[in-house]
Design an enzyme around this catalytic site. Structure first.
Site, mmCIF file in Angstrom:
data_model
loop_
_atom_site.group_PDB
_atom_site.id
_atom_site.type_symbol
_atom_site.label_atom_id
_atom_site.label_comp_id
_atom_site.label_asym_id
_atom_site.label_seq_id
_atom_site.Cartn_x
_atom_site.Cartn_y
_atom_site.Cartn_z
ATOM 1 C CD GLN A 67 2.859 6.657 4.464
ATOM 2 O OE1 GLN A 67 3.809 6.183 5.086
ATOM 3 N NE2 GLN A 67 2.923 7.860 3.931
ATOM 4 C CB SER A 68 3.928 -0.677 1.908
ATOM 5 O OG SER A 68 4.558 -1.914 2.164
ATOM 6 C CG ASN A 69 4.938 -0.378 8.151
ATOM 7 O OD1 ASN A 69 5.395 0.738 8.386
ATOM 8 N ND2 ASN A 69 3.734 -0.751 8.532
ATOM 9 C CB CYS A 120 7.265 -0.916 0.202
ATOM 10 S SG CYS A 120 6.085 -1.759 -0.881
ATOM 11 C CB ALA A 123 -0.912 -0.026 1.211
#
Ligand SMILES: *Cc1c(COP(=O)(O)O)cnc(C)c1O
Length: 333
Positions: A76-78, A80, A74
């Protein structure tokens, strides 16, 4: 359980701490003792649960001679952020495909994890609409990179395949050794249930080590039945890969879906309360999307006397606090 049969990079110092949360337990006013396993303190820029999975996924990529990692998440992906972080450390390029699950939520100049993608030197970001076939989008990216002579390796969303979930099977084994060393008899473990690798891995690890502490998942997006089935299927694949022979009981896969609110990543009042409570009693930073909603579930279950008096509950803190800075307005309202 033999984890040494798989390629693995060493990213973590184990065990991550297990700490009592006396001030929070007291504030809730019930006879339930709360403990927290601090996977928010795992290494990798900004910390959090994906590092355990990436030990296995990135090792697999390197064994296959990849020079480039592609993953998705997403906006705000942690996951990623952490995949990029370990790719950088290993000297691998990293490309991200971001799914805009909430329309209009992607902002190029956003704070939080988005800022860190840029800071750590992501090679490219492609933003696609919610509902896009993410594996298809990553395969397209991989084909384009191959045409340029690169050797890309795709890590699925959340690193939640049977390879990545091994990281949480290993966490379950680590937790049991640690609880035995502490002589701490935990009755129940509560975890977030998102892309499912954490939840599935923890259950497989409990079964595989004959420990059998019940593990409950708190959903962050899907309905109960759908999520339980996803976790169960991934657990079966993971157990098979590892060679765990004990049959998995479908009934051991339990999810709560009443704390999602309007949808994935959309704030709820209970999440805001939980994040503030953890911060103001235990100085522990949760996140708005995963650990905050999971803690909201934990707190509600305690208030509703879901756990009998005297119960000791372990909350698995999966990290994510960098995303807080993209939600400051929510908490200041
Ligand atoms: C990804 C994530 C989770 C969920 O873990 P899954 O293995 O995807 O279910 C929980 N907390 C944080 C902070 C995360 O980034």
């Amino acid at each position: 359980m033999n984890f040494a049969q798989f390629p693995r990079r060493k990213y973590i110092y184990t065990p991550t701490p297990i700490e009592p949360m006396p001030a929070l337990s007291k504030r809730l006013g019930k006879e339930v003792s709360l403990y927290v396993k601090r996977d928010d303190l795992l290494p990798g820029a900004g910390g959090g649960n994906k590092t355990r999975k990436l030990e296995f996924c990135i090792a697999d990529a390197m064994e296959k001679k990849a020079d480039t990692i592609i993953t998705c998440g997403a906006v705000q992906s942690n996951h990623c952020r952490l995949t990029l972080s370990w790719a950088v450390k290993e000297g691998l390029d990293c490309h991200l495909v971001l799914e805009e699950r909430v329309k209009g939520s992607y902002k190029e100049d956003a704070s939080g994890n988005n800022f860190l993608f840029e800071l750590m030197g992501v090679k490219s970001i492609e933003v696609v609409p919610g509902g896009t076939d993410m594996m298809g989008a990553m395969e397209k990216k991989a084909a384009a990179l191959e045409a340029e002579g690169r050797r890309p390796y795709i890590i699925p969303g959340g690193a939640s395949n049977a390879i990545g979930a091994l990281g949480y099977v290993s966490c379950a084994a680590e937790t049991m050794t640690q609880l035995n060393d502490m002589h701490l008899n935990i009755d129940h473990i509560v975890v977030p249930s998102g892309s499912a690798g954490t939840h599935a891995g923890m259950v497989v690890g409990m079964v595989g080590s004959s420990s059998n502490i019940p593990v409950s998942g708190v959903n962050v997006s899907r309905k109960k039945d759908v999520q339980e089935e996803i976790v169960y299927k991934l657990a079966i694949a993971t157990a098979e890969k590892l060679g765990v022979k004990t049959a998995l009981d479908r009934k051991a896969f339990v999810c709560f879906d009443q704390y999602v609110g309007p949808g994935y990543s959309i704030p709820t009042d209970a999440m805001v309360e939980a994040v503030k409570l953890f911060a103001q009693t235990e100085s522990i930073l949760l996140d708005p999307v995963y650990s905050g909603k999971t803690a909201a579930g934990l707190i509600d279950l305690i208030r509703k006397d879901h756990f009998a008096p005297g119960t000791k509950v372990l909350f698995l803190h999966t990290g994510g606090s960098p995303a807080l800075y993209a939600y400051m307005d929510t908490f200041r309202k």
